[in-house]
Design a protein around this motif. Structure first.
Motif, PDB file in Angstrom:
ATOM      1  N   GLU A   1       0.842  -1.165  -0.043  1.00  0.00           N
ATOM      2  CA  GLU A   1       0.056  -0.011  -0.085  1.00  0.00           C
ATOM      3  C   GLU A   1       0.938   1.291  -0.022  1.00  0.00           C
ATOM      4  O   GLU A   1       0.533   2.050  -0.635  1.00  0.00           O
ATOM      5  CB  GLU A   1      -0.906  -0.117   1.284  1.00  0.00           C
ATOM      6  N   LEU A   2       1.988   1.085   0.748  1.00  0.00           N
ATOM      7  CA  LEU A   2       2.792   2.473   0.975  1.00  0.00           C
ATOM      8  C   LEU A   2       3.454   2.622  -0.405  1.00  0.00           C
ATOM      9  O   LEU A   2       3.497   3.610  -1.000  1.00  0.00           O
ATOM     10  CB  LEU A   2       3.973   2.172   1.875  1.00  0.00           C
TER      11      LEU A   2
ATOM     12  N   THR B   1       1.069   4.326  -2.970  1.00  0.00           N
ATOM     13  CA  THR B   1       1.002   5.648  -2.612  1.00  0.00           C
ATOM     14  C   THR B   1       1.997   6.366  -3.074  1.00  0.00           C
ATOM     15  O   THR B   1       1.947   7.593  -3.595  1.00  0.00           O
ATOM     16  CB  THR B   1       0.813   5.901  -1.107  1.00  0.00           C
TER      17      THR B   1
ATOM     18  N   GLN C   1       3.530  12.054   2.353  1.00  0.00           N
ATOM     19  CA  GLN C   1       2.976  10.845   1.895  1.00  0.00           C
ATOM     20  C   GLN C   1       3.124   9.808   3.062  1.00  0.00           C
ATOM     21  O   GLN C   1       2.334   9.024   3.515  1.00  0.00           O
ATOM     22  CB  GLN C   1       2.982  10.376   0.671  1.00  0.00           C
ATOM     23  N   ILE C   2       4.606   9.798   3.412  1.00  0.00           N
ATOM     24  CA  ILE C   2       4.760   8.616   4.228  1.00  0.00           C
ATOM     25  C   ILE C   2       4.500   8.797   5.539  1.00  0.00           C
ATOM     26  O   ILE C   2       4.093   7.698   6.315  1.00  0.00           O
ATOM     27  CB  ILE C   2       6.353   8.683   4.135  1.00  0.00           C
TER      28      ILE C   2
ATOM     29  N   SER D   1       1.888  10.637   6.586  1.00  0.00           N
ATOM     30  CA  SER D   1       0.407  10.224   6.583  1.00  0.00           C
ATOM     31  C   SER D   1       0.181   8.570   6.723  1.00  0.00           C
ATOM     32  O   SER D   1      -0.771   8.210   7.476  1.00  0.00           O
ATOM     33  CB  SER D   1      -0.342  11.023   5.342  1.00  0.00           C
ATOM     34  N   HIS D   2       0.751   8.078   6.061  1.00  0.00           N
ATOM     35  CA  HIS D   2       0.640   6.622   5.480  1.00  0.00           C
ATOM     36  C   HIS D   2       0.901   5.739   6.873  1.00  0.00           C
ATOM     37  O   HIS D   2       0.441   4.758   7.126  1.00  0.00           O
ATOM     38  CB  HIS D   2       1.256   6.088   4.538  1.00  0.00           C
TER      39      HIS D   2
ATOM     40  N   HIS E   1       1.473   7.075   9.982  1.00  0.00           N
ATOM     41  CA  HIS E   1       0.904   7.759  11.217  1.00  0.00           C
ATOM     42  C   HIS E   1       2.212   8.114  11.890  1.00  0.00           C
ATOM     43  O   HIS E   1       2.373   8.160  13.126  1.00  0.00           O
ATOM     44  CB  HIS E   1       0.113   6.987  12.072  1.00  0.00           C
TER      45      HIS E   1
END
Length: 240
Positions: free
Chosen positions: A71-72, A75, A187-188, A190-191, A193
């Protein structure tokens, strides 16, 4: 039976360490063989013996595998293709000529090993995307640090990362440090946390090298000790 540390001669220990350190390579093609959680935790435990100023231990590590890593990757590839992140500024401009020569030599060797013409921008972009899947490694690590810390603490993070890569190699596991993740901190974070006070420093791919991949057979030259170090105060060697 494996000898204990007390049974190893000092010379044997030095040779063993030198062999592991010198055999470490930045691997950019991996087999699908998985790594167990216990193995990864053991490597991290060894890495945590790294020194740090006043023992503040500034490193933070996010370890991803399986669907979390996939998933990462999706993204980050989407962000890269959309041009969301700013162009990475890994080096200053202008880059001093000595370093630029080495940079150009790396690029020539790297893309030649992949059969990519350096002027083939689409092919180079596709290869850049491989960073975000950790080059197919089963485990990816994102290393971060508190953004309020000073440069010497970033050195501590580098010492931790080197420990990690050597600890992995001692177990027959390969790695590749990857600064390509740094521009995608938003992005990282957010993904994964991340707390607001952390910033992404770089990533590390970890797994077993594909021995058939030409890119993994790439040899990078290293400068001789005499070209980067000044040894002062030692006795002059006697004339023959």
């Amino acid at each position: 039976m494996t000898p204990t540390s007390n049974e190893w001669s000092q010379d044997a220990i030095a040779q063993c360490v030198a062999s592991v350190v010198s055999s470490r390579r930045s691997v950019r093609a991996f087999t699908p063989e998985s790594l167990g959680r216990h193995t990864v935790e053991a490597i991290l435990a060894d890495a945590a013996s790294a020194p740090s100023g006043a023992n503040i231990q500034p490193w933070r590590v996010y370890v991803v595998t399986g669907h979390v890593k996939d998933e990462l990757t999706r993204t980050l590839v989407a962000a890269y293709r959309d041009g969301i992140a700013p162009a990475p500024a890994h080096f200053p401009e202008p880059l001093p000529s000595t370093f630029r020569t080495r940079l150009m030599d790396f690029g020539a060797r790297y893309y030649a090993s992949l059969g990519i013409d350096r002027n083939d921008t689409p092919a180079r972009m596709r290869q850049t995307e491989q960073n975000f899947s950790f080059f197919g490694a089963p485990v990816g690590l994102i290393l971060s640090i508190d953004r309020r810390l000073m440069p010497h603490s970033w050195i501590d993070l580098g010492l931790f990362a080197q420990n990690l890569m050597i600890a992995a190699k001692a177990r027959g596991i390969d790695t590749c440090p990857q600064v390509a993740f740094a521009p995608f901190h938003e992005q990282i974070a957010s993904h994964l946390h991340m707390p607001a006070d952390e910033v992404t420093a770089f990533g590390i791919a970890m797994g077993y090298a594909d021995p058939q991949a030409k890119v993994n057979q790439l040899e990078m030259p290293r400068e001789r000790v005499q070209s980067f170090a000044r040894l002062m105060g030692f006795p002059t060697a006697p004339s023959a």
